[in-house]
Design a protein around this motif. Structure first.
Motif, PDB file in Angstrom:
ATOM      1  N   THR A 282     -34.992 -56.966   8.441  1.00  0.00           N
ATOM      2  CA  THR A 282     -35.498 -55.610   8.506  1.00  0.00           C
ATOM      3  C   THR A 282     -34.857 -54.727   7.456  1.00  0.00           C
ATOM      4  OG1 THR A 282     -33.837 -55.130  10.199  1.00  0.00           O
ATOM      5  CG2 THR A 282     -36.028 -55.760  10.946  1.00  0.00           C
ATOM      6  N   ASP A 283     -34.505 -55.292   6.309  1.00  0.00           N
ATOM      7  CA  ASP A 283     -33.868 -54.515   5.256  1.00  0.00           C
ATOM      8  C   ASP A 283     -34.742 -53.342   4.835  1.00  0.00           C
ATOM      9  OD1 ASP A 283     -31.702 -56.100   5.136  1.00  0.00           O
ATOM     10  OD2 ASP A 283     -32.281 -57.193   3.339  1.00  0.00           O
ATOM     11  N   THR A 284     -34.133 -52.208   4.669  1.00  0.00           N
ATOM     12  CA  THR A 284     -34.791 -51.052   4.083  1.00  0.00           C
ATOM     13  C   THR A 284     -33.820 -50.406   3.131  1.00  0.00           C
ATOM     14  OG1 THR A 284     -34.018 -49.521   5.773  1.00  0.00           O
ATOM     15  CG2 THR A 284     -36.105 -50.645   6.207  1.00  0.00           C
ATOM     16  N   ALA A 285     -34.302 -49.425   2.393  1.00  0.00           N
ATOM     17  CA  ALA A 285     -33.442 -48.758   1.428  1.00  0.00           C
ATOM     18  C   ALA A 285     -32.412 -47.879   2.099  1.00  0.00           C
ATOM     19  CB  ALA A 285     -34.292 -47.921   0.472  1.00  0.00           C
ATOM     20  N   ALA A 286     -32.596 -47.560   3.382  1.00  0.00           N
ATOM     21  CA  ALA A 286     -31.700 -46.618   4.039  1.00  0.00           C
ATOM     22  C   ALA A 286     -30.283 -47.154   4.169  1.00  0.00           C
ATOM     23  CB  ALA A 286     -32.257 -46.265   5.419  1.00  0.00           C
ATOM     24  N   GLU A 287     -30.143 -48.453   4.399  1.00  0.00           N
ATOM     25  CA  GLU A 287     -28.830 -49.046   4.575  1.00  0.00           C
ATOM     26  C   GLU A 287     -28.388 -49.658   3.255  1.00  0.00           C
ATOM     27  OE1 GLU A 287     -26.560 -52.180   7.555  1.00  0.00           O
ATOM     28  OE2 GLU A 287     -28.663 -51.674   7.824  1.00  0.00           O
ATOM     29  N   GLY A 288     -27.227 -49.243   2.756  1.00  0.00           N
ATOM     30  CA  GLY A 288     -26.775 -49.705   1.456  1.00  0.00           C
ATOM     31  C   GLY A 288     -27.584 -49.100   0.321  1.00  0.00           C
TER      32      GLY A 288
ATOM     33  N   PHE B 153     -28.851 -47.045  -2.848  1.00  0.00           N
ATOM     34  CA  PHE B 153     -28.299 -46.606  -4.121  1.00  0.00           C
ATOM     35  C   PHE B 153     -28.794 -45.188  -4.365  1.00  0.00           C
ATOM     36  CE2 PHE B 153     -28.242 -46.538  -8.836  1.00  0.00           C
ATOM     37  CZ  PHE B 153     -26.900 -46.875  -9.031  1.00  0.00           C
ATOM     38  N   THR B 154     -27.881 -44.233  -4.395  1.00  0.00           N
ATOM     39  CA  THR B 154     -28.277 -42.824  -4.389  1.00  0.00           C
ATOM     40  C   THR B 154     -28.261 -42.172  -5.766  1.00  0.00           C
ATOM     41  OG1 THR B 154     -25.992 -42.209  -3.858  1.00  0.00           O
ATOM     42  CG2 THR B 154     -27.518 -42.500  -2.006  1.00  0.00           C
ATOM     43  N   ASP B 155     -27.782 -42.875  -6.801  1.00  0.00           N
ATOM     44  CA  ASP B 155     -27.767 -42.286  -8.136  1.00  0.00           C
ATOM     45  C   ASP B 155     -29.199 -42.048  -8.619  1.00  0.00           C
ATOM     46  OD1 ASP B 155     -25.130 -42.795  -7.770  1.00  0.00           O
ATOM     47  OD2 ASP B 155     -24.828 -43.906  -9.636  1.00  0.00           O
ATOM     48  N   THR B 156     -29.370 -41.062  -9.463  1.00  0.00           N
ATOM     49  CA  THR B 156     -30.706 -40.735  -9.955  1.00  0.00           C
ATOM     50  C   THR B 156     -30.790 -40.944 -11.463  1.00  0.00           C
ATOM     51  OG1 THR B 156     -30.061 -38.401 -10.189  1.00  0.00           O
ATOM     52  CG2 THR B 156     -31.126 -39.057  -8.128  1.00  0.00           C
TER      53      THR B 156
ATOM     54  N   MET C 276     -23.302 -54.981  -6.105  1.00  0.00           N
ATOM     55  CA  MET C 276     -24.325 -54.673  -7.095  1.00  0.00           C
ATOM     56  C   MET C 276     -24.437 -53.171  -7.319  1.00  0.00           C
ATOM     57  SD  MET C 276     -26.205 -56.311  -9.161  1.00  0.00           S
ATOM     58  CE  MET C 276     -25.985 -57.905  -8.360  1.00  0.00           C
ATOM     59  N   ASN C 277     -24.298 -52.381  -6.258  1.00  0.00           N
ATOM     60  CA  ASN C 277     -24.303 -50.926  -6.426  1.00  0.00           C
ATOM     61  C   ASN C 277     -23.162 -50.476  -7.330  1.00  0.00           C
ATOM     62  OD1 ASN C 277     -26.557 -50.513  -4.828  1.00  0.00           O
ATOM     63  ND2 ASN C 277     -25.402 -50.006  -2.988  1.00  0.00           N
TER      64      ASN C 277
ATOM     65  N   ARG D 118     -31.289 -49.725 -10.914  1.00  0.00           N
ATOM     66  CA  ARG D 118     -31.397 -49.193  -9.548  1.00  0.00           C
ATOM     67  C   ARG D 118     -31.568 -50.347  -8.551  1.00  0.00           C
ATOM     68  NH1 ARG D 118     -35.882 -44.728  -8.974  1.00  0.00           N
ATOM     69  NH2 ARG D 118     -37.197 -46.503  -9.566  1.00  0.00           N
ATOM     70  N   PRO D 119     -30.484 -50.745  -7.857  1.00  0.00           N
ATOM     71  CA  PRO D 119     -30.592 -51.820  -6.856  1.00  0.00           C
ATOM     72  C   PRO D 119     -31.253 -51.339  -5.556  1.00  0.00           C
ATOM     73  CG  PRO D 119     -28.341 -51.594  -7.712  1.00  0.00           C
ATOM     74  CD  PRO D 119     -29.096 -50.362  -8.093  1.00  0.00           C
ATOM     75  N   LEU D 120     -31.957 -52.249  -4.918  1.00  0.00           N
ATOM     76  CA  LEU D 120     -32.562 -52.006  -3.607  1.00  0.00           C
ATOM     77  C   LEU D 120     -32.273 -53.199  -2.722  1.00  0.00           C
ATOM     78  CD1 LEU D 120     -34.550 -50.438  -1.686  1.00  0.00           C
ATOM     79  CD2 LEU D 120     -36.375 -51.835  -2.696  1.00  0.00           C
ATOM     80  N   ARG D 121     -31.691 -52.957  -1.578  1.00  0.00           N
ATOM     81  CA  ARG D 121     -31.381 -54.035  -0.638  1.00  0.00           C
ATOM     82  C   ARG D 121     -32.668 -54.593  -0.053  1.00  0.00           C
ATOM     83  NH1 ARG D 121     -29.674 -53.802   5.235  1.00  0.00           N
ATOM     84  NH2 ARG D 121     -28.290 -55.575   5.588  1.00  0.00           N
ATOM     85  N   LYS D 122     -32.879 -55.889  -0.212  1.00  0.00           N
ATOM     86  CA  LYS D 122     -34.101 -56.511   0.296  1.00  0.00           C
ATOM     87  C   LYS D 122     -33.817 -57.967   0.656  1.00  0.00           C
ATOM     88  CE  LYS D 122     -37.232 -54.497   0.408  1.00  0.00           C
ATOM     89  NZ  LYS D 122     -37.782 -53.656   1.506  1.00  0.00           N
ATOM     90  N   ALA D 123     -34.095 -58.333   1.900  1.00  0.00           N
ATOM     91  CA  ALA D 123     -33.864 -59.687   2.379  1.00  0.00           C
ATOM     92  C   ALA D 123     -34.591 -60.710   1.512  1.00  0.00           C
ATOM     93  CB  ALA D 123     -34.324 -59.814   3.828  1.00  0.00           C
ATOM     94  N   SER D 124     -33.934 -61.859   1.305  1.00  0.00           N
ATOM     95  CA  SER D 124     -34.489 -62.887   0.420  1.00  0.00           C
ATOM     96  C   SER D 124     -35.879 -63.315   0.853  1.00  0.00           C
ATOM     97  CB  SER D 124     -33.553 -64.102   0.389  1.00  0.00           C
ATOM     98  OG  SER D 124     -32.278 -63.764  -0.064  1.00  0.00           O
TER      99      SER D 124
END
Length: 627
Positions: free
Chosen positions: A44-50, A52-55, A75-76, A97-103
């Motif tokens: 259930t990976d989403t961008a909310a957990e972990g 990356f907040t840089d713009t 990676m962040n 820009r990394p995004l957490r996403k299950a394999s």
């Protein structure tokens, strides 16, 4: 005294309440039939957990990276350093820009369609936990008549081998560390009716194996490959004929029969193992679990989930785990950097920028940093060092035999084969049909209710249970029905436990007319549902309750949370009840996530967060991966 109903017969209800209860229970069965989950990476990976907040500072070439969860923090950090360094391509700045996403989730999205509004931007670089996912993705695309996009040449970012984690006393009973141990030893243990009594430890009970679902879990897929190689007596060139041999299939089914439950993530097993270690019951929770070496190191450090929260006290377990490197061979999770240059959404500038970042993470000073997280460097010029040491239960000289990743077609056949040989399940699905299920799922103006989304998920879910699974459906809400003696009932079984395929057509026809009713008797239905599965416990199956609720307990006749938790914990100490688990799903923002987590912990299970109702498809995928 129970206020629920074991059968719909003999109760008088209004026509409206009867229809609502029947149809809503049917919707849960369909919704809970989605398979999957993720192993090393929660499904259930989403961008909310972990996140990356840089713009982006503006006008940079943006390189979006889909990153498996175990390396998102590293990676962040590397992305921030890279972005701050002002790297360029053809005179233009680069923003990574990394995004957490299950394999497994990422593989499915890349094959079937990536919804950027829900999932975040499509990646330029995809870094799953293992390169085998690239083969799975390419085969899925080829089967769909599309061109493959995962390159076959890539740079591994960091490495960690698959191991069989065992509590040290159990491994020593098998001859560790002097005697080599492998999958064929686990086969013998699975076949031995004496269990651990054959090794002088009847108090440990039967041999209990933990594995994750290979549809979404990197460790689950690697374990499946290693298991079939061992049973076929090979280390390379596994074929479809090998995995279809009658003796191999039968032995694979025997190993699966020892599984406690599967799971979407190895963290489920490790967190439960750690809690049981505190209780003094670690040796009766699980005997062996297929995990990655890095996870075992984290566990022995006192960090079973791999994340240290601010102020968290790290306490090593009383009984450490040791890494068994299967004597038949194992695989590495190699964390590839797939630059998706053949994907239609990736342009030449993005490819060039991605290669600059790939070179950056391969620098020796950055490769040394992977050791801090318990991984082995991907750059072979950087030596293996602490924490890959014996004191942490691992061996830097192992593994001595590395297995070849099978061809993509064989990988797909393996996963299909697992679906036919996995341990069958007996599951009671319990659906909250309180009035709040009529609330809108989001404020985007779509006017879809939470129940609408659950219904849509249900329409595609039923086929994912195997024919041999037994499933029952229960709805609950305060005063959902009236018994013959005039007493109110808080739950109703509309579909009794039975083979899932017998109910399939009726379920599909019933999904069109769902509507909610009254309140939420959460504690009563949890206690009684657990007790009912204990009564019909089948040791040849995975026995569980899946409980979906969108609110808090508001039953004035039963507000005793302490009594419920005590009951579940006491029951869980028994040989039968210890193998019955409650997997709660918190649906919507008003669910009582703290209470649901306590219920899961009390039964050696895990809870799931669907606070955003739009994620219910992914959450059901994760939950049903346990069966």
């Amino acid at each position: 005294m129970r206020r629920g109903a074991r059968s719909a017969k003999g109760y008088t209800m209004s026509r409206r309440a009867n229809l609502a209860a029947a149809l809503l229970v049917l919707s849960l069965l369909a919704a809970a039939c989605i398979p999957g989950g993720d192993g090393d990476d929660p499904g259930t990976d989403t961008a909310a957990e972990g996140e990356f907040t840089d713009t982006d500072p503006g006008d940079c070439v943006t390189v979006d990276i889909a990153v498996s969860s175990e390396k998102i923090d590293l990676m962040n950090d590397l992305a921030r350093e890279f972005n701050d360094a002002g790297e360029e391509v053809d005179g233009q700045c680069i923003f990574v820009r990394p995004l957490r996403k299950a394999s497994g989730s990422a593989a499915t999205l890349l094959a079937e369609g990536w919804d950027e509004e829900l999932e975040g931007p499509r990646p330029v670089i995809w870094s799953p936990a293992g390169s085998a996912w690239g083969g799975v993705l390419n085969q899925q695309l080829i089967d769909a008549g599309q061109a493959p996009i995962a390159p076959t040449d890539f740079e591994p970012f960091m490495l960690t081998p698959l191991v069989i984690a065992m509590p040290e006393p159990m491994a020593e009973a098998l001859g560790y560390p002097e005697e080599p141990i492998g999958w064929n030893d686990l086969l013998e243990l699975s076949q031995n009716p004496e269990g651990w009594a054959a090794f002088g430890h009847p108090e440990w009970g039967p041999f209990r194996l933990g594995k994750t679902n290979p549809n979404f879990s990197t460790s689950g897929l690697a374990a499946l490959i290693a298991q079939y190689y061992a049973l076929a007596g090979k280390t390379r060139g596994l074929t479809g004929e090998d995995i279809s041999r009658a003796d191999v299939v039968e032995n694979a089914r025997t190993i699966e029969s020892a599984v406690v439950h599967y799971g979407d993530t190895t963290l489920t097993f490790l967190n439960n193992w750690y809690r049981n270690d505190v209780r003094g019951t670690a040796l009766t929770y699980a005997s062996a679990v297929a995990i990655e070496e890095v996870s075992l190191i984290n566990y022995n450090r006192g960090n079973p989930d791999g994340v240290i929260e601010p102020g968290e006290e790290v306490v090593p377990p009383r009984i450490p785990l040791v890494a068994i490197y299967p004597e038949e061979g194992t695989l590495f999770s190699d964390n590839p950097f797939f630059v998706l240059e053949d994907a239609e959404w990736v342009d030449a500038d993005e490819v060039a920028a991605a290669r600059v970042f790939t070179d950056f993470v391969q620098r020796p000073e950055n490769q040394e940093r992977v050791l801090e997280f318990g991984f082995r460097p991907g750059n072979i010029e950087v030596p293996i060092a602490d924490p890959i040491i014996a004191e942490n239960g691992v061996d830097p000289a192992q593994p001595t035999t590395t297995l070849e990743v099978p061809d993509p077609g064989v990988l797909v056949d393996l996963i299909d084969q697992w679906g036919r040989t996995r341990k069958a399940a007996q599951v009671l699905l319990v659906l909250d049909v309180s009035g709040s299920m009529a609330d809108f799922a989001s404020d985007d103006g779509s006017r879809e209710t939470k129940l609408d989304l659950a219904t849509r998920a249900a329409t595609t879910a039923l086929e994912q249970f195997i024919d041999d699974d037994i499933v029952g459906l229960r709805t609950f809400s305060t005063d959902i029905a009236i018994a013959d003696d005039g007493q109110p009932l808080d739950y109703l079984d509309v579909v009794p436990l039975g083979p899932v395929r017998q109910n399939e057509q009726a379920l599909q026809q019933a999904l069109a007319g769902l509507f909610p009713v009254a309140g939420t008797p959460l504690y009563t239905v949890t206690r009684d549902s657990f007790a009912d599965i204990v009564e019909v416990y089948d040791p040849t199956r995975i026995n569980a309750v899946v409980l979906l609720t969108d609110g808090v307990n508001d039953d004035p006749r039963n507000s005793d949370l302490g009594g419920l938790l005590t009951f579940l914990e006491e029951q869980a100490r028994g040989e039968t009840a210890a193998q019955v688990r409650v997997f709660p799903i918190g649906y919507g923002r008003d669910a009582d996530f703290n209470v649901l987590e306590q219920i899961a912990v009390a039964t050696n299970a895990t809870s799931y967060d669907a606070s955003d109702p739009r994620s219910i498809d992914q959450v059901f995928t994760a939950v049903i991966s346990n069966f």
